[in-house]
Every structure is written in C-alpha cells, then in structure tokens.
Design a protein around this motif. Structure first.
Motif: not given
Length: 461
Positions: A171-191
């Motif tokens: 998919s496009n819009f990966g994490g090597l950037a200052d901004l990204s769009i991701v699906k909510a079911n990709q999120l997890m709490p940061k330690p």
C-alpha cells in the motif's frame, strides 16, 4: 508538520491537536514510477537504494472513514524497504495499481510515487467517522497488517484474507514520512517507557517472530523446546531469541561473526554458532548442496544441546533451507517467513517425510498477535533491538546498510522527532526495566563503531 511536532513536544492535548489544520502536503521518503527500470541489468548487490529513494513533499490524501491521520515521530528500515527501493523482486507499483482497482479509497494509492515504510511510532491527529477506539492525541505504534473485514476468511485469521497487504509495501503512504494515513485496526498503544525510535522499530519484526514461534498459527513453541535461530542478532532473530528465553525454551543462535556471538551472550543466549568461524559451505557450487556440511552443522548443534532442535526459525531461504530440514529433530518443525537469500529453495525431501518433520509457513501477524507482542514489549519482557538511528533524509543510506547486512538488530529513522531519546513518558518504569537491557543493541553497535574508529585512527597515525 513542524507545528504538530512542536505542539506534541510541548504536551498539546488531543483537542488542541485536532484543532490544528492538516497540511496539504508533507515530507516523505518515496520511490518514483518513472524510475522503476533504473537498475535493469544490474546485479542485486549493485542496486543502490541511495539512488532510488527521494525525500520531498507529497500530497496529503483524503481520509477514509476507518482511518486516522498520524504525525509520524519515528519509523524503521525493514527488508521490504530495501526491496521497494531496488525494485526487486518486482516494482511495487503493481501492488499499488491492484489496490487502486479495489475501491474508491484504494484508488488513492495508485500514484506515480510510493511512500515507503512499514513501521512507525506516532501521535493520532484526526479520526475518520467510523473510528471508535482511538482519539486525537493518542500515542501509538503501528503494525503493518493492512486488511479490511469483508472477506470471511479474515474473521478466522486476518492474514488469510484475500486482500491482506503489508502497509507501506503493498500500500502507499507508509511510515517513512512526517504524516501517514493508517487503518484504525493497525494502531496499538505506544510503550510509555520507550523513546519514539525505540518504539518504532518493533512491530513488523517482533510480531512476525511472535506468530512464527508463539501464536496458534505456526510452531507453537512449548517450554523446554530447543529452537535453532538463523540470523540471531538480526531484525527477526533478535526478537526470536528473546521470545524463546521468555517462554522457557532453549535458543541456539546462528550468527556470522564473533562480535555478534558476544552480543548474543549479553542477551542471555548460552548456545551460539559462529558460522563465519566454522566456515560452513552448504552449497558446494550454485547448483549443488553438500550433505557433508549439513552433517557437520548438525553435529555442532548436538554438541551444544545434546540433541537436534525441536524448531528451526528459518528466514534466509535458499542458502539455509537444506540444512534446516536436515538438522531438525524427528517430528520437529521448520517455520519459515521469508527468503532473504533467494526464494527458489531446495532440500532433500527424504529427510522431511521419512522423519515426519513439518515445514510451516508464516507471514507477519494478525492484529491479536501483534497486540500480544506489543504487550510483552510494554511489560518489559521483550526489549527493542534498535542498534542505530538515522534521519529521514538518510533513509537511502540506512536502506543501503540493511541491503548489505552492515547492521545488527533494527535501524530506526527519526521523522518528526528531531533528536533521539524523545517520547519517554514513564521514566520510573524505564528505570525498573533497566537502561542497559533496553539499549543493549545500541550500546553494542556504538562500541563496535568506536573500536573501528580507533583502529582507523591508529592506522592513519
């Protein structure tokens, strides 16, 4: 995006972040469609990510109902970053075009550039109308399983969904950037006890290792199992060793140098094999494997643990699969998730079927598995294996180092975070877990770099 970075560092609340306008463009590391043939005719080793990766502004995409905008504080380099940047084994624009034909929202991804990156630590800025469990201001890490819930198979195991993809690779819009769009079911709490870059390097490799060894979908390691781990200080192996130790197993780490064997000892791995010192040559020529070398390798394993391994943690592929099948215990398991040395593998099938061994395939992890692994990291049972940190402008250099195996553990990349060490909000927890444990890989890499510099200075003098 700098306004967001400054606000996050200053401790802005979720409503304050939500009130700030999302910019029309953002800085990103990307490859270009019109350059996807630039390395044609070159050997793989000669393909240089530094020539293909661009850093520049790209347009901000529209937000879908099940997505969030995130301010990316840090990201990481994975092997799929290398593959995208050298257009091997195929250019990734075919993946984007296929996604583009699926739906209106998929069409956003089929562009003439591809923003790289399948790991990130970030802060939520906006939530789509269908997002329930997250709010602006939430500090998150992002796993790379990009899937929706409209395929029946996804409700048994989302990795089986027909449209399952890896974010930032397929998919496009990966994490090597200052901004990204991701699906909510990709999120997890940061330690909370980890910095942005320490948090950013874990999700892809750590969750992959969890599914291979611990989850219900692959090897299902038991207490006391012996596990042979190829590349034991690498991005996958570094987590695999910790999972085996944490789960009451016995890891046997295979590495390529004495320095890496020393690092394994500091990690708590008692049994190591330095394949560089041993000089194993499993292939006598490009077309022929040497069973005598398999036997010599198996003898070495048995000299360490007194038996053959119950599980082999396999990811190099062509270079090692023959040996992996041979050395596994009768009735044991070879679990494979990759083929970094080549995907057309060969092994002697007699050693598989006559000794009742199993080859198990494994690919990344579903949301539950990624969440469980993130929880182990949050509890301090598993440590990040960050060895070195680069800036976003240095993405091509970092990918080149991974391409040529010049690293240990994982390489982090600062995006909106402007210096290492930011993002820690629970210092008491960090002290309790132990700074030396958390930074083991980084300290080891720094000591090697310092020693190399001293040798160079002495030679120059």
């Amino acid at each position: 995006m700098k306004q967001f970075a400054d606000a996050i560092v200053a401790g802005a609340s979720g409503p304050e972040l939500e009130a700030m306008p999302i910019p029309e463009s953002f800085r990103a590391a990307y490859v270009r469609r019109d350059e996807q043939t630039m390395f044609e005719g070159s050997a793989s080793a000669d393909k240089d990510p530094r020539e293909a990766v661009h850093i520049g502004e790209v347009a901000t995409p529209e937000l879908a109902p099940d997505e969030v905008y995130v301010a990316v504080m840090a990201s990481a380099i994975n092997f799929n970053t290398v593959w995208t940047s050298i257009f091997e084994p195929m250019p990734t624009f075919g993946f984007l075009d296929r996604l583009g034909r699926e739906s209106r929202w998929g069409a956003r991804h089929a562009l003439d550039y591809h923003v790289l990156g399948s790991d990130a630590s970030a802060v939520v800025l906006r939530c789509g109308s269908a997002v329930r469990n997250w709010r602006p201001g939430d500090r998150v890490v992002i796993h790379c399983n990009y899937v929706d819930d409209q395929d029946p198979a996804a409700h048994e195991d989302s990795m089986k969904a027909s449209n399952q993809r890896i974010w930032g690779f397929e998919s496009n819009f990966g994490g090597l950037a200052d901004l990204s769009i991701v699906k909510a079911n990709q999120l997890m709490p940061k330690p909370a006890h980890l910095s942005w870059e320490e948090s950013a390097v874990n999700a892809l490799c750590a969750a992959t290792s969890y599914r291979m060894l611990v989850g219900d979908n692959a090897a299902r390691m038991k207490q006391g199992d012996s596990v042979l781990i190829w590349g034991a200080t690498g991005g996958l192996g570094g987590y695999a060793c910790q999972l085996v130790l944490n789960g009451g197993g016995v890891p046997i780490g295979v590495v390529s140098s004495a320095d890496k064997a020393e690092l394994l000892g500091q990690l708590g791995v008692e049994h190591t094999i330095d394949r560089g010192a041993e000089g194993y040559r499993f292939w006598s020529d490009p077309h022929t494997q040497d069973e005598r070398e398999w036997r010599r390798f198996g003898k070495k394993v048995r000299s360490l643990i007194g038996d053959d391994p119950d599980i082999v943690f396999e990811h190099p592929g062509r270079s090692t699969m023959g040996a992996s099948v041979f050395v596994t215990k009768r009735g044991g398991k070879i679990v494979t998730c990759a083929a970094t040395s080549g995907y057309m593998i060969e092994y002697d099938n007699r050693h598989l079927w006559m000794r009742l061994k199993q080859i198990l395939s494994s690919h990344f992890a579903n949301y539950a598995e990624a969440w469980a692994m993130n929880r182990l990291i949050d509890q301090g049972r598993i440590q990040p294996i960050l060895s070195k940190t680069f800036t976003l402008d240095e993405t091509g250099l970092a990918a080149w180092q991974v391409h040529h195996n010049l690293h240990e553990g994982k390489l982090g990349v600062l995006c909106l975070a402007d210096e290492p060490g930011q993002g820690i909000t629970d210092h008491e927890k960090r002290e309790r877990i132990g700074e030396d444990r958390i930074t083991l890989f980084a300290r080891h890499a720094a000591s090697l770099e310092a020693a190399s510099s001293d040798i160079g200075n002495a030679a120059a003098g």
